[in-house]
Every structure is written in C-alpha cells, then in structure tokens.
Design a protein around this motif. Structure first.
Motif, PDB file in Angstrom:
ATOM      1  N   MET A   1       0.853  -1.196   0.000  1.00  0.00           N
ATOM      2  CA  MET A   1       0.000   0.000   0.000  1.00  0.00           C
ATOM      3  C   MET A   1       0.885   1.241   0.000  1.00  0.00           C
ATOM      4  O   MET A   1       1.513   1.563   1.004  1.00  0.00           O
ATOM      5  CB  MET A   1      -0.913  -0.006   1.219  1.00  0.00           C
ATOM      6  CG  MET A   1      -1.972  -1.090   1.183  1.00  0.00           C
ATOM      7  SD  MET A   1      -3.058  -1.066   2.628  1.00  0.00           S
ATOM      8  CE  MET A   1      -1.959  -1.750   3.850  1.00  0.00           C
ATOM      9  N   THR A   2       0.935   1.912  -1.156  1.00  0.00           N
ATOM     10  CA  THR A   2       1.833   3.060  -1.261  1.00  0.00           C
ATOM     11  C   THR A   2       1.158   4.298  -1.835  1.00  0.00           C
ATOM     12  O   THR A   2       1.702   5.394  -1.713  1.00  0.00           O
ATOM     13  CB  THR A   2       3.043   2.702  -2.143  1.00  0.00           C
ATOM     14  OG1 THR A   2       2.571   2.285  -3.436  1.00  0.00           O
ATOM     15  CG2 THR A   2       3.879   1.590  -1.521  1.00  0.00           C
ATOM     16  N   THR A   3       0.010   4.159  -2.456  1.00  0.00           N
ATOM     17  CA  THR A   3      -0.657   5.305  -3.064  1.00  0.00           C
ATOM     18  C   THR A   3      -1.761   5.806  -2.129  1.00  0.00           C
ATOM     19  O   THR A   3      -2.280   5.051  -1.293  1.00  0.00           O
ATOM     20  CB  THR A   3      -1.277   4.935  -4.418  1.00  0.00           C
ATOM     21  OG1 THR A   3      -2.391   4.056  -4.194  1.00  0.00           O
ATOM     22  CG2 THR A   3      -0.253   4.253  -5.317  1.00  0.00           C
ATOM     23  N   PRO A   4      -2.152   7.084  -2.278  1.00  0.00           N
ATOM     24  CA  PRO A   4      -3.260   7.577  -1.460  1.00  0.00           C
ATOM     25  C   PRO A   4      -4.527   6.749  -1.597  1.00  0.00           C
ATOM     26  O   PRO A   4      -5.238   6.522  -0.620  1.00  0.00           O
ATOM     27  CB  PRO A   4      -3.449   9.006  -1.982  1.00  0.00           C
ATOM     28  CG  PRO A   4      -2.113   9.409  -2.504  1.00  0.00           C
ATOM     29  CD  PRO A   4      -1.542   8.141  -3.093  1.00  0.00           C
ATOM     30  N   THR A   5      -4.817   6.267  -2.797  1.00  0.00           N
ATOM     31  CA  THR A   5      -6.023   5.460  -3.019  1.00  0.00           C
ATOM     32  C   THR A   5      -5.960   4.155  -2.242  1.00  0.00           C
ATOM     33  O   THR A   5      -6.947   3.743  -1.598  1.00  0.00           O
ATOM     34  CB  THR A   5      -6.207   5.174  -4.516  1.00  0.00           C
ATOM     35  OG1 THR A   5      -6.341   6.416  -5.219  1.00  0.00           O
ATOM     36  CG2 THR A   5      -7.437   4.321  -4.761  1.00  0.00           C
ATOM     37  N   GLU A   6      -4.800   3.498  -2.280  1.00  0.00           N
ATOM     38  CA  GLU A   6      -4.647   2.234  -1.551  1.00  0.00           C
ATOM     39  C   GLU A   6      -4.722   2.454  -0.045  1.00  0.00           C
ATOM     40  O   GLU A   6      -5.359   1.674   0.680  1.00  0.00           O
ATOM     41  CB  GLU A   6      -3.312   1.583  -1.920  1.00  0.00           C
ATOM     42  CG  GLU A   6      -3.246   1.069  -3.349  1.00  0.00           C
ATOM     43  CD  GLU A   6      -1.848   0.648  -3.741  1.00  0.00           C
ATOM     44  OE1 GLU A   6      -1.727  -0.290  -4.545  1.00  0.00           O
ATOM     45  OE2 GLU A   6      -0.867   1.258  -3.252  1.00  0.00           O
ATOM     46  N   LEU A   7      -4.092   3.512   0.430  1.00  0.00           N
ATOM     47  CA  LEU A   7      -4.099   3.786   1.868  1.00  0.00           C
ATOM     48  C   LEU A   7      -5.496   4.175   2.346  1.00  0.00           C
ATOM     49  O   LEU A   7      -5.926   3.771   3.428  1.00  0.00           O
ATOM     50  CB  LEU A   7      -3.094   4.890   2.196  1.00  0.00           C
ATOM     51  CG  LEU A   7      -1.617   4.522   2.004  1.00  0.00           C
ATOM     52  CD1 LEU A   7      -0.740   5.765   2.134  1.00  0.00           C
ATOM     53  CD2 LEU A   7      -1.186   3.458   3.016  1.00  0.00           C
ATOM     54  N   LEU A   8      -6.211   4.945   1.527  1.00  0.00           N
ATOM     55  CA  LEU A   8      -7.572   5.323   1.902  1.00  0.00           C
ATOM     56  C   LEU A   8      -8.473   4.089   1.949  1.00  0.00           C
ATOM     57  O   LEU A   8      -9.333   3.963   2.839  1.00  0.00           O
ATOM     58  CB  LEU A   8      -8.128   6.356   0.933  1.00  0.00           C
ATOM     59  CG  LEU A   8      -9.558   6.842   1.214  1.00  0.00           C
ATOM     60  CD1 LEU A   8      -9.654   7.484   2.600  1.00  0.00           C
ATOM     61  CD2 LEU A   8     -10.012   7.827   0.142  1.00  0.00           C
ATOM     62  N   ALA A   9      -8.293   3.183   1.003  1.00  0.00           N
ATOM     63  CA  ALA A   9      -9.090   1.958   1.007  1.00  0.00           C
ATOM     64  C   ALA A   9      -8.825   1.148   2.279  1.00  0.00           C
ATOM     65  O   ALA A   9      -9.756   0.598   2.885  1.00  0.00           O
ATOM     66  CB  ALA A   9      -8.789   1.120  -0.232  1.00  0.00           C
ATOM     67  N   ALA A  10      -7.570   1.078   2.707  1.00  0.00           N
ATOM     68  CA  ALA A  10      -7.235   0.366   3.947  1.00  0.00           C
ATOM     69  C   ALA A  10      -7.850   1.066   5.150  1.00  0.00           C
ATOM     70  O   ALA A  10      -8.360   0.412   6.075  1.00  0.00           O
ATOM     71  CB  ALA A  10      -5.723   0.266   4.102  1.00  0.00           C
TER      72      ALA A  10
END
Length: 264
Positions: A1-10
C-alpha cells in the motif's frame, strides 16, 4: 500500500468499524450510523458510509442521533465526524440546522510506522517517557487542555485513567524538562488491523519548533512497531501535518468535526 487510493481503502476497510472507538462504553446503531458514548458525557457519531442516502434520509438520521443523545442527561457534548471523501448530500445543512458547529478541517494522514521511527535529537534537558501513574496523567491532561485553550478537565483525566486501568492498548507519552511536562500525545494501537493512531499532540508554545513533537511522534511509532503495527494514521492540524509529510506520510482525505453542546 503506497498510493493515497490504496491507503484510503485500507483506512475505510480497517478503521471505520468498532476499531475506531476502542474506549467506547456503549454503541447504538441508527441506520449506518454508530452512536458511540464515551466516559465523561461525550457522544460521538461515526459510520463506514451513508449507503447512498439522499438529503432527506440523512437529515432524519441527524435528528434521530440528536434525540438519542438528548435522552441521556449525562451527555453534554456530541461530535459528528465527517470525512471529505464521503457522498453526503445535505449533511452540512442538517448538522447546522440541529445546532452542530463545524470545527477546523483536519487532514487524514497515513504512512508507514517505520518512516516515523527515526532518531530525533532533543534539546538539552528534555526527556521522553511513557506515563501511567495518576499524578503524571493528570498533569499531562491539564497541560494539553491549556494548549488547546480549554479549561482543565478533571473528567478527561478520569477517562484516561479508566482506560489505562482497562488495558485497552492506549499509551500516553510525554516530553519533560525540569520535571514539567512540555509536550504529550497518545498512541492507539488498533486491534485486528495494521494501524496505530497518534492523537492528542500538544506542545507548550515556548518549546515548539525544536523537534520535540517530532521526537515524541518517533517514540510512539517505535512502540507501534513493537506492537506489530506497520501503518500510522492521524487527523492532523496544519501544525502537525507538515511534520508527517516530511516523513513520507500522505494526505488521503480530510475530516471536519461538527460539535453539539448541551450548553449551547
């Protein structure tokens, strides 16, 4: 998880559940809302999403939530936690109509604990430690109240002490100089997730800009890593946001708390 989208999903998947409110003493449901009660007469409204509801439905939930809290004479303040990436038609207007007032928006910041867990030199005579004793907790709480411009709250300190007695994972960290607490913050490891939260950062004005808050944050990050947490999240003011950004944290969304007071 490195992008804002991935982190927001987490963040949405792991944190917008019961994991978000480990200190709750009661939780009721109203549609998708979680109506949380904390020690000290505090209500807190949160949710994973609003299920595509229209403005009329959302207005009904706002009214219902306030009716729930007003039925409990011990509740003196309620916070409704909004997120900038939610679809919430009419929510702002409904909250204002029912007496909620918006606070300053904050940035939802997420990053790797390892990026914060670095050595930060402290000014001479300043030391960090984790506190658990009542005298220390009350002194820490009173210092933070003063920094945020609030009267000293015995109830807030009492609530922290009760949580420590329950052993729910919360940690309290302070920086001291000459026996005086000059900076403080909480660490909240979130059970069953990759996350720990850093909250309540407060530093006395004469000590700001000297690396103390960053050192306190690094100490909490090291403790999070020791507990097996790899991600750190924080709702950051414009004071703390740049510190986290310099450590590689990303802003994934925003949050605006709306506050209602029984005294208003």
């Amino acid at each position: 998880m490195t992008t804002p989208t991935e982190l927001l999903a987490a963040y949405d998947r792991q944190l917008r559940t019961d994991a978000e409110t480990p200190g709750a003493v009661a939780v009721e449901r109203l549609g998708p809302l979680r109506l949380v009660t904390f020690d000290g007469g505090r209500g807190f409204v949160t949710y994973a999403g609003l299920d595509g509801a229209d403005a009329a439905t959302i207005a009904g939930w706002v009214a219902g939530a306030l009716t729930h809290y007003r039925s409990d004479p011990q509740i003196r303040k309620v916070e409704w936690k909004t997120r900038g990436h939610d679809r919430a038609p009419g929510l702002h207007e409904a909250l204002l109509h029912h007496g909620f007032e918006p606070e300053e928006p904050e940035s939802i910041m997420i990053g790797r604990a390892a990026d914060l867990a670095v050595h930060v030199p402290l000014p001479e005579g300043v030391a960090l430690r984790r506190v658990t004793e009542e005298e220390d907790v009350r002194a820490m709480s009173a210092m933070a109240d003063g920094v945020f411009g609030d009267p000293v709250s015995i109830a807030t300190a009492d609530s922290l002490l009760r949580r420590l007695s329950r052993g729910d994972g919360m940690e309290l960290w302070v920086a001291e100089s000459g026996g005086t607490i000059i900076s403080a913050g909480r660490l909240e490891p979130v059970p069953g997730t990759d996350f720990a939260g850093i909250w309540g950062g407060a530093t006395l004005a004469p000590w700001r800009g000297r690396g103390i808050y960053r050192a306190l944050t690094a100490a909490r990050a090291r403790s999070a890593l020791a507990a097996g947490k790899t991600l750190i999240h924080s709702d950051s003011t414009e004071y703390s946001r740049p510190i986290l950004q310099r450590s590689g944290f990303l802003k994934v969304s925003s949050t605006t708390p709306y506050l209602w007071s029984a005294e208003a």
